[in-house]
Design a protein around this motif. Structure first.
Motif, PDB file in Angstrom:
ATOM      1  N   SER A  23       0.828  -1.209   0.000  1.00  0.00           N
ATOM      2  CA  SER A  23       0.000   0.000   0.000  1.00  0.00           C
ATOM      3  C   SER A  23       0.866   1.264   0.000  1.00  0.00           C
ATOM      4  O   SER A  23       0.366   2.363  -0.237  1.00  0.00           O
ATOM      5  CB  SER A  23      -0.959   0.001   1.193  1.00  0.00           C
ATOM      6  OG  SER A  23      -0.257   0.079   2.414  1.00  0.00           O
ATOM      7  N   TYR A  24       2.185   1.109   0.213  1.00  0.00           N
ATOM      8  CA  TYR A  24       3.124   2.240   0.186  1.00  0.00           C
ATOM      9  C   TYR A  24       3.971   2.262  -1.077  1.00  0.00           C
ATOM     10  O   TYR A  24       4.702   3.221  -1.315  1.00  0.00           O
ATOM     11  CB  TYR A  24       4.036   2.212   1.420  1.00  0.00           C
ATOM     12  CG  TYR A  24       3.260   2.472   2.677  1.00  0.00           C
ATOM     13  CD1 TYR A  24       3.010   3.771   3.104  1.00  0.00           C
ATOM     14  CD2 TYR A  24       2.741   1.421   3.427  1.00  0.00           C
ATOM     15  CE1 TYR A  24       2.267   4.026   4.244  1.00  0.00           C
ATOM     16  CE2 TYR A  24       1.998   1.666   4.573  1.00  0.00           C
ATOM     17  CZ  TYR A  24       1.768   2.970   4.969  1.00  0.00           C
ATOM     18  OH  TYR A  24       1.024   3.209   6.099  1.00  0.00           O
ATOM     19  N   GLY A  25       3.918   1.188  -1.878  1.00  0.00           N
ATOM     20  CA  GLY A  25       4.704   1.150  -3.110  1.00  0.00           C
ATOM     21  C   GLY A  25       5.075  -0.267  -3.486  1.00  0.00           C
ATOM     22  O   GLY A  25       4.576  -1.239  -2.920  1.00  0.00           O
ATOM     23  N   GLU A  26       5.997  -0.380  -4.431  1.00  0.00           N
ATOM     24  CA  GLU A  26       6.418  -1.684  -4.947  1.00  0.00           C
ATOM     25  C   GLU A  26       7.193  -2.475  -3.897  1.00  0.00           C
ATOM     26  O   GLU A  26       8.106  -1.952  -3.253  1.00  0.00           O
ATOM     27  CB  GLU A  26       7.295  -1.490  -6.184  1.00  0.00           C
ATOM     28  CG  GLU A  26       7.735  -2.798  -6.806  1.00  0.00           C
ATOM     29  CD  GLU A  26       8.667  -2.611  -7.995  1.00  0.00           C
ATOM     30  OE1 GLU A  26       9.172  -3.627  -8.476  1.00  0.00           O
ATOM     31  OE2 GLU A  26       8.905  -1.456  -8.409  1.00  0.00           O
ATOM     32  N   MET A  49      11.965  -3.156  -0.623  1.00  0.00           N
ATOM     33  CA  MET A  49      11.262  -2.200  -1.488  1.00  0.00           C
ATOM     34  C   MET A  49      12.322  -1.452  -2.292  1.00  0.00           C
ATOM     35  O   MET A  49      13.237  -0.861  -1.718  1.00  0.00           O
ATOM     36  CB  MET A  49      10.427  -1.225  -0.652  1.00  0.00           C
ATOM     37  CG  MET A  49       9.316  -1.895   0.138  1.00  0.00           C
ATOM     38  SD  MET A  49       8.300  -0.730   1.096  1.00  0.00           S
ATOM     39  CE  MET A  49       7.330   0.030  -0.219  1.00  0.00           C
ATOM     40  N   GLU A  51      12.201   1.301  -4.263  1.00  0.00           N
ATOM     41  CA  GLU A  51      12.161   2.759  -4.309  1.00  0.00           C
ATOM     42  C   GLU A  51      12.377   3.345  -2.917  1.00  0.00           C
ATOM     43  O   GLU A  51      11.582   3.121  -2.004  1.00  0.00           O
ATOM     44  CB  GLU A  51      10.827   3.247  -4.876  1.00  0.00           C
ATOM     45  CG  GLU A  51      10.570   2.821  -6.303  1.00  0.00           C
ATOM     46  CD  GLU A  51      11.582   3.405  -7.274  1.00  0.00           C
ATOM     47  OE1 GLU A  51      12.034   4.561  -7.066  1.00  0.00           O
ATOM     48  OE2 GLU A  51      11.930   2.706  -8.238  1.00  0.00           O
ATOM     49  N   ASP A  53      12.149   6.362  -1.595  1.00  0.00           N
ATOM     50  CA  ASP A  53      11.140   7.249  -1.021  1.00  0.00           C
ATOM     51  C   ASP A  53       9.898   6.490  -0.569  1.00  0.00           C
ATOM     52  O   ASP A  53       9.329   6.779   0.490  1.00  0.00           O
ATOM     53  CB  ASP A  53      10.770   8.385  -1.974  1.00  0.00           C
ATOM     54  CG  ASP A  53      10.244   7.912  -3.318  1.00  0.00           C
ATOM     55  OD1 ASP A  53      10.607   6.801  -3.761  1.00  0.00           O
ATOM     56  OD2 ASP A  53       9.446   8.651  -3.929  1.00  0.00           O
ATOM     57  N   GLU A  54       9.482   5.486  -1.330  1.00  0.00           N
ATOM     58  CA  GLU A  54       8.336   4.667  -0.929  1.00  0.00           C
ATOM     59  C   GLU A  54       8.659   3.857   0.324  1.00  0.00           C
ATOM     60  O   GLU A  54       7.840   3.762   1.244  1.00  0.00           O
ATOM     61  CB  GLU A  54       7.931   3.723  -2.063  1.00  0.00           C
ATOM     62  CG  GLU A  54       7.395   4.428  -3.288  1.00  0.00           C
ATOM     63  CD  GLU A  54       7.139   3.503  -4.461  1.00  0.00           C
ATOM     64  OE1 GLU A  54       6.527   3.973  -5.436  1.00  0.00           O
ATOM     65  OE2 GLU A  54       7.549   2.319  -4.417  1.00  0.00           O
ATOM     66  N   ALA A  55       9.869   3.300   0.354  1.00  0.00           N
ATOM     67  CA  ALA A  55      10.287   2.509   1.513  1.00  0.00           C
ATOM     68  C   ALA A  55      10.356   3.373   2.766  1.00  0.00           C
ATOM     69  O   ALA A  55       9.893   2.970   3.840  1.00  0.00           O
ATOM     70  CB  ALA A  55      11.637   1.859   1.235  1.00  0.00           C
ATOM     71  N   ASN A  57       8.722   6.098   3.382  1.00  0.00           N
ATOM     72  CA  ASN A  57       7.352   6.432   3.744  1.00  0.00           C
ATOM     73  C   ASN A  57       6.708   5.273   4.521  1.00  0.00           C
ATOM     74  O   ASN A  57       6.016   5.490   5.519  1.00  0.00           O
ATOM     75  CB  ASN A  57       6.536   6.768   2.497  1.00  0.00           C
ATOM     76  CG  ASN A  57       5.171   7.311   2.822  1.00  0.00           C
ATOM     77  OD1 ASN A  57       4.950   7.979   3.825  1.00  0.00           O
ATOM     78  ND2 ASN A  57       4.219   7.016   1.948  1.00  0.00           N
ATOM     79  N   ALA A  58       6.948   4.041   4.073  1.00  0.00           N
ATOM     80  CA  ALA A  58       6.424   2.869   4.776  1.00  0.00           C
ATOM     81  C   ALA A  58       7.009   2.778   6.179  1.00  0.00           C
ATOM     82  O   ALA A  58       6.282   2.558   7.153  1.00  0.00           O
ATOM     83  CB  ALA A  58       6.730   1.597   3.989  1.00  0.00           C
TER      84      ALA A  58
END
Length: 91
Positions: A23-26, A49, A51, A53-55, A57-58
């Motif tokens: 839900s936060y990215g790949e 993860m 990416e 920035d996505e990681a 954020n998670a």
């Protein structure tokens, strides 16, 4: 980014973790660490993860959050260091 996820319920599945982090990215991989003798969960996992920035954020959003009735510890995993201590053999 390789992410450490601790304080997991022993009933949490890799699929549940995958869905949570997705839900936060790949998400490229999820691995719940198990006891080598019993095969039971040891209560922690690693999530990969790609990416940054996505990681991040998670990590920021999931650390200290409740999942499967437990408060998770979520942080960037530290690289595994080689253990250079000598090991004594016991006969």
């Amino acid at each position: 980014m390789n992410i450490f996820v601790g304080n997991l319920s022993f009933k949490t599945s890799e699929e549940q973790l995958f869905d949570l982090f997705a839900s936060y990215g790949e998400v490229t991989s999820v691995k719940i660490i198990t006891d080598k003798f019993s095969g039971n969960s040891r209560g922690f996992a690693f999530v990969e993860m790609p990416e940054q920035d996505e990681a991040q954020n998670a990590v920021d959003n999931l650390n200290d959050s409740e999942f499967d009735s437990r408060t998770m510890a979520v942080k960037e995993a530290m690289p595994k260091e080689n253990d250079t201590r000598s090991r004594k053999k016991h006969y």
